[in-house]
Design an enzyme around this catalytic site. Structure first.
Site, short mmCIF file in Angstrom:
data_model
loop_
_atom_site.label_atom_id
_atom_site.label_comp_id
_atom_site.label_asym_id
_atom_site.label_seq_id
_atom_site.Cartn_x
_atom_site.Cartn_y
_atom_site.Cartn_z
N ASP B 119 0.85 -1.18 0.00
CA ASP B 119 0.00 0.00 0.00
C ASP B 119 0.89 1.24 0.00
OD1 ASP B 119 -2.39 1.37 0.03
OD2 ASP B 119 -2.54 1.37 2.22
N TYR B 121 1.19 5.73 -0.56
CA TYR B 121 0.79 6.90 0.24
C TYR B 121 1.04 8.10 -0.67
CZ TYR B 121 0.95 9.45 4.81
OH TYR B 121 0.73 10.25 5.91
N HIS B 126 -3.63 13.98 0.75
CA HIS B 126 -3.89 13.04 1.84
C HIS B 126 -2.74 13.04 2.86
CE1 HIS B 126 -4.97 9.42 4.03
NE2 HIS B 126 -3.80 8.90 3.73
N ARG B 135 0.41 14.42 13.47
CA ARG B 135 1.66 14.99 13.99
C ARG B 135 1.59 16.51 13.91
NH1 ARG B 135 2.64 10.58 10.82
NH2 ARG B 135 2.75 11.84 8.95
N GLU B 192 -10.36 4.00 3.35
CA GLU B 192 -9.45 4.74 2.49
C GLU B 192 -9.82 4.38 1.06
OE1 GLU B 192 -5.32 4.27 3.74
OE2 GLU B 192 -5.70 5.76 5.33
N GLU B 194 -9.10 3.95 -2.56
CA GLU B 194 -7.83 3.79 -3.27
C GLU B 194 -8.05 3.11 -4.62
OE1 GLU B 194 -4.54 2.28 -1.08
OE2 GLU B 194 -5.28 3.01 0.86
N ASP B 226 -9.23 0.41 1.73
CA ASP B 226 -8.28 0.02 2.77
C ASP B 226 -8.88 0.44 4.13
OD1 ASP B 226 -5.95 -0.62 4.16
OD2 ASP B 226 -5.06 1.35 3.78
N ARG B 230 -8.51 4.03 12.98
CA ARG B 230 -7.59 5.13 13.30
C ARG B 230 -7.10 5.08 14.74
NH1 ARG B 230 -6.05 6.04 8.34
NH2 ARG B 230 -7.82 6.57 7.01
N GLN B 233 -4.51 2.27 14.92
CA GLN B 233 -3.35 2.70 14.13
C GLN B 233 -2.52 3.75 14.88
OE1 GLN B 233 -4.56 4.39 10.36
NE2 GLN B 233 -2.46 4.91 9.75
N TYR B 237 1.47 2.56 15.50
CA TYR B 237 2.22 2.68 14.24
C TYR B 237 3.64 3.21 14.37
CZ TYR B 237 2.14 7.73 13.27
OH TYR B 237 2.37 9.07 13.29
N LYS B 246 -4.95 -1.86 10.07
CA LYS B 246 -5.28 -2.08 8.65
C LYS B 246 -5.54 -3.55 8.33
CE LYS B 246 -3.73 2.10 7.12
NZ LYS B 246 -4.41 2.98 6.15
N THR B 250 -9.34 -5.63 3.79
CA THR B 250 -9.14 -4.73 2.67
C THR B 250 -10.05 -5.23 1.56
OG1 THR B 250 -6.82 -4.47 3.30
CG2 THR B 250 -7.43 -3.74 1.08
N THR B 337 -4.61 6.42 -0.16
CA THR B 337 -5.86 7.18 -0.18
C THR B 337 -5.82 8.27 -1.25
OG1 THR B 337 -5.94 6.84 2.18
CG2 THR B 337 -7.48 8.45 1.26
N GLU B 351 -10.05 12.57 7.15
CA GLU B 351 -9.87 13.89 6.53
C GLU B 351 -11.20 14.62 6.36
OE1 GLU B 351 -6.89 13.45 3.03
OE2 GLU B 351 -7.63 11.45 3.54
#
Lengths: 404, 404
Positions: B119, B121, B126, B135, B192, B194, B226, B230, B233, B237, B246, B250, B337, B351
């Site tokens: 997967d 990114y 996104h 963050r 997600e 995708e 996906d 959250r 994760q 992570y 995840k 899927t 995503t 988002e």
């Protein structure tokens, strides 16, 4: 342990305490077959089963372990009992002997089809060392580390059997002295000495596997070298984890030691503080007293103690499925680098040389920070078997070829 | 485009511009078979190939797409040409018609055996949104983001076909208000949106695949959800990336659109600054003008524009193999995503609701921060085909079941 009618050297590998499964062929044009290592021999398991009219013949008379893995614990126990009987009762000797092949003459193959591959990070010593080296300005262990066994998915398609050469990977790295990343062969190529586990019995999506169900799902144990490019990894791994720094190759030992062979090797794992959540607790200990040895070009450079791992494989299995992820036959999960508290017990050159700052001096007069082209790494292990015997894991070996 | 002797509604899905491949069965006791969606029908490809004595019959008269995937670009082109010929030349109508099945009556299956799953990114929008949310005290894009397509391996064994229910995952999460992690069902369950790609032609270990070799290796394109927890994760992570957040499920759309169907959808990707390294450059553009639509319980909540992705699938393929990692038939890689610059173009609820702080108000009067039990998410997409036609991707749908 009963004695075998085979004249087995008690100090040699693969006595009756081990009886590991693998897949071998005897020439370039012969079909691979399931075999069992015993002393200097490989027993052609399908051939012997047919000769002895064993009820599980169709499960083992195969080109890979896949069918045996899927057969489940009762069949695994039945096959192991039969093997012990055949190799100890002289009444079976005439039937079994024609199916013994000289182990030095066979070629060994990847013994099963790898489904998913998960790599954990279960040594507190390793995680602390790596944290200090990669993130010197932070606490070495992340806040989650003692609450859950951290893991990530690796690449199944590049899992290769011991003896396969490893081409030095190429990619992006960002030396601290450069303003932008540069491209080229990895200059910090490393190993990770690990122990691998293979799932036999699958589990359905949406359901979890308990810690105590470990021996019902996991067929066996082997050695694994998670080759790692530290320069590729350091540049790519934030925020989604290791990718190309690991995916070029992962080597495994060809002989899968059944979980049933490890009863005498079971030990309490190190004390866990904080106490793990209930889903990570079981009623029997699943620490395993494997003693690993890492050799570089024939010289012993480390002796990682697997019994010191903070998280057990049974806990890892329960964690991996607590979210409802299913298990498939052939799923591999690995312990993460096995490092102990002593300098001579570290399972990677990153740690052994403290990121290359303290190169190892080898008896041949050379020094090593990381691996050079032509270097060969061999990892072996033993564990206590019943009655003072030793369980042998054979070896996982690989040699570095120059970048292409 | 030539016309079909089939009376195809020009506004309906799956005209001659698409001709996607899937695997269907017509009843619980019938073997799955390779099919091609055309209008309201599924063409039984094996049956038609036998009737017309096609040279590729043995490749497609199968229970999955695996053999066709492995056959390589010349065969893929040959089959697609034959399909167009059969469906446009009235001379073939009598031979083909008996092999058409009413599409509303079939059951669709996962169309191929998934090997590895990666997967990526690749949406700058996104990655910027997620960086700001996860963050907030740092630059949203990590320093590596514009130098390489960041990716990680996901769990192949829990890739399921559209229509499969998804059990809400359970696990550890650490609410910011708690001193320690808590255990229970995920309370921030997300999607997600995708686009996925499946590899047909493998590549050997130690060698890399060039950007321009994309159409020689990649068979086709599909939609992928996906599913992401959250809260699981966020806690797990660091430092090794997403894992249980995840790996529970899927979902993929059942119809694989051949790369050859996307010639008219090829567009220049957004300008890349800094210029990518040479191994990430190709001579032809591989941006793809897919317009996605995300529906929650029937209400459109987003229209993510795939043409805005910063990294193309061809660049991802080259990156994924630059270290010598091999490709296998059935390898899946996904875009990450798909989010565009506008609020209504975001491909995740993380988002769309800015981490739950700005819940979506649905036309039925309810609000959603994250997914509730019983919610159904459907993702669809179209792309330009030749001569003003549309290429249809069908849908990937899934409903949330309560945690067990």
């Amino acid at each position: 342990m009963p004695d075998s009618w085979l004249d087995l050297d008690p100090d040699a590998q693969f006595g009756l305490a081990t009886l590991p499964y693998g897949v071998f062929s005897t020439g370039p044009d012969t079909e691979p077959r399931v075999g069992v290592a015993v002393g200097g021999h490989v027993l052609d398991l399908g051939g012997a089963s047919r000769a002895l009219d064993a009820p599980f013949t169709d499960t083992v008379d195969r080109p890979s372990l896949d069918t045996l893995l899927a057969a489940g614990r009762p069949v695994w126990d039945q096959v192991r009992s039969a093997l012990t009987r055949w190799l100890t009762d002289p009444a079976h000797a005439d039937a079994v002997r024609p199916h013994l092949v000289d182990r030095s003459t066979v070629r060994l193959h990847l013994p099963f089809t790898v489904a998913d591959y998960v790599d954990f990070y279960a040594s507190e010593y390793h995680a602390t060392n790596v944290g200090r080296i990669f993130r010197p300005d932070q606490e070495p262990l992340t806040p989650n580390w003692k609450h859950l066994p951290i893991g990530y998915h690796g690449r199944s398609g590049t899992i290769v059997v011991s003896g396969t050469d490893v081409v030095r990977p190429t990619g992006q790295r960002k030396p601290p002295t450069e303003p932008a990343p540069v491209f080229g062969p990895s200059v910090r190529l490393d190993i990770e000495a690990e122990v691998g586990f293979v799932v036999g019995t699958p589990s359905p999506m949406g359901e979890r596997v308990e810690v105590d169900s470990f021996p019902d799902h996991v067929f066996g144990v082997f050695l694994l070298n998670d080759w790692s490019s530290r320069d590729l990894q350091a540049w790519e791994y934030v925020p989604l984890g290791p990718f190309l720094g690991k995916s070029f190759a992962t080597s495994v030992s060809p002989w899968v030691v059944p979980v049933a062979a490890l009863e005498a090797a079971r030990v309490e794992q190190p004390a866990q503080d904080p106490e793990p959540m209930p889903y990570l607790r079981g009623t029997r200990p699943w620490g395993l007293d494997l003693c690993l040895e890492v050799r570089l070009n024939g010289h012993v450079v480390s002796n990682p103690p697997f019994a010191q791992m903070y998280w057990t494989a049974a806990q890892q299995l329960a964690h991996m499925t607590v979210n409802g992820a299913s298990l498939r036959t052939g799923d591999v999960f690995a312990s993460g680098t096995v490092s102990g508290p002593e300098a001579g017990q570290r399972g990677s050159f990153l740690e052994l040389t403290w990121s290359g700052k303290e190169p190892l001096r080898l008896p041949d007069g050379t020094e090593r920070a990381f691996l050079e082209d032509g270097d060969e790494v061999v990892i072996t292990a033993t564990a206590p078997g019943p009655d003072g015997t030793l369980v042998h894991f054979g070896e996982v070996a690989g040699r570095i070829l120059p970048a292409r």
